[in-house]
Design a protein around this motif. Structure first.
Motif, short mmCIF file in Angstrom:
data_model
loop_
_atom_site.label_atom_id
_atom_site.label_comp_id
_atom_site.label_asym_id
_atom_site.label_seq_id
_atom_site.Cartn_x
_atom_site.Cartn_y
_atom_site.Cartn_z
N UNK A 1 0.72 -1.21 -0.01
CA UNK A 1 -0.04 -0.05 -0.19
C UNK A 1 0.95 1.26 -0.03
N UNK A 2 1.61 1.33 -0.92
CA UNK A 2 2.74 2.25 -1.23
C UNK A 2 2.43 3.72 -1.10
N UNK A 3 1.32 4.02 -1.96
CA UNK A 3 0.91 5.33 -2.08
C UNK A 3 0.15 5.91 -0.94
N UNK A 4 -0.62 4.87 -0.41
CA UNK A 4 -1.29 5.29 1.06
C UNK A 4 -0.38 5.55 2.16
N UNK A 5 0.80 4.62 2.17
CA UNK A 5 1.56 4.91 3.18
C UNK A 5 2.52 6.33 3.10
N UNK A 6 2.78 6.68 1.99
CA UNK A 6 3.60 7.83 1.54
C UNK A 6 2.77 9.01 2.23
N UNK A 7 1.42 8.87 1.82
CA UNK A 7 0.43 9.97 2.09
C UNK A 7 0.19 10.19 3.44
#
Length: 282
Positions: free
Chosen positions: A264-270
């Motif tokens: 969940x890469x985008x969610x984690x960076x957000x």
């Protein structure tokens, strides 16, 4: 309400967060889309995919400008000859960091555990400047607690830092860090933390990798379980706030976060960037 000292600790840890990803077909595109090049990315080793998938993705991400950390699961390496080939390959691609867990697979050859592989890496001239090993704040399904702490003591001459496994209980983190330091294990520590991930996936992984006390903790804390089930999943903000006093203590040597993204890469960076922005306004 968080105080300025705790906020400063959390900012430091979030700024030094690195992301663990799984070597799937979509991972490279997700990393390129969502992560700035200053993020450190670690690539897991899967018995079902083999080490080739890990090494290939780590090399491609390095080529894109990321600092990458392939996982060299000891039980997936057949012996010193293969280890030497892997080391030469990675160093040739500019990779200077590795993470060495024992791994979940049955031994493919000469390495029943991480220590055996670490010893051979030393004999090969210590080709990597950063070598991480696993730490277990909670009971492991197959390893006694005393043995996990002893193992970290045994590995201290071969590794540069410890990466803690997942836990959801801040009290366990605080107690574990004190146990390590009292035992004389002084290596820097990266605190393992799940990113925002669906509850079913998170709890399934927790059961498999051995955070039994946390599943009991969740059962006793219905509010936290409800937050895990809510849209957006578990973000870890409250967990970090409760850990912060211990993480900022002299001698704790907690350098940053190791975030299990479960891709969940985008969610984690957000989540990370949003929390950082709010902390900086504190």
């Amino acid at each position: 309400m968080r105080n300025k000292k705790s906020a400063a600790t959390l900012i430091r840890l979030l700024e030094q967060a690195r992301y663990e990803v799984l070597p799937t077909a979509a991972t490279e595109d997700k990393v390129l889309e969502h992560l700035p090049r200053d993020r450190v990315v670690t690539v897991t080793a899967s018995p079902s995919k083999g080490l080739a998938a890990t090494l290939d993705l780590a090399e491609r991400l390095t080529g894109h400008g990321y600092v990458t950390v392939p996982h060299l699961a000891a039980r997936m390496v057949t012996g010193r000859s293969e280890l030497e080939e892997i080391a030469d390959r990675l160093v040739g691609k500019g990779i200077s960091r590795v993470f060495v867990p024992g791994g979940d697979a049955e031994p493919a050859g000469d390495y029943p555990d991480a220590l055996a592989l670490l010893q051979d890496l030393r004999d090969l001239g210590s080709p990597f400047s950063h070598v991480g090993i696993t730490g277990y704040p909670e009971s492991h399904p197959t390893i006694h607690d005393d043995l996990t702490v002893q193992s970290m003591w045994d590995k201290r001459h071969y590794a540069t830092h410890i990466v803690s496994n997942l836990t959801f209980d801040p009290a366990l983190v605080r107690d574990w860090i004190r146990r390590l330091r009292n035992r004389g294990v002084t290596m820097p520590l990266l605190l393992g933390l799940p990113g925002p991930v669906e509850r079913a996936k998170l709890l399934g992984m927790a059961t498999r990798i051995g955070v039994g006390e946390s599943t009991k903790f969740l059962a006793k804390n219905k509010g936290l379980f409800a937050r895990l089930a809510a849209p957006g999943g578990f973000t870890g903000e409250s967990f970090l706030e409760k850990c912060a006093p211990a993480l900022g203590e002299d001698g704790a040597l907690v350098e940053g976060l190791h975030v299990f993204t479960f891709n969940q890469i985008g969610e984690t960076e957000a989540w990370r960037t949003d929390l950082l922005a709010r902390l900086r306004r504190t």
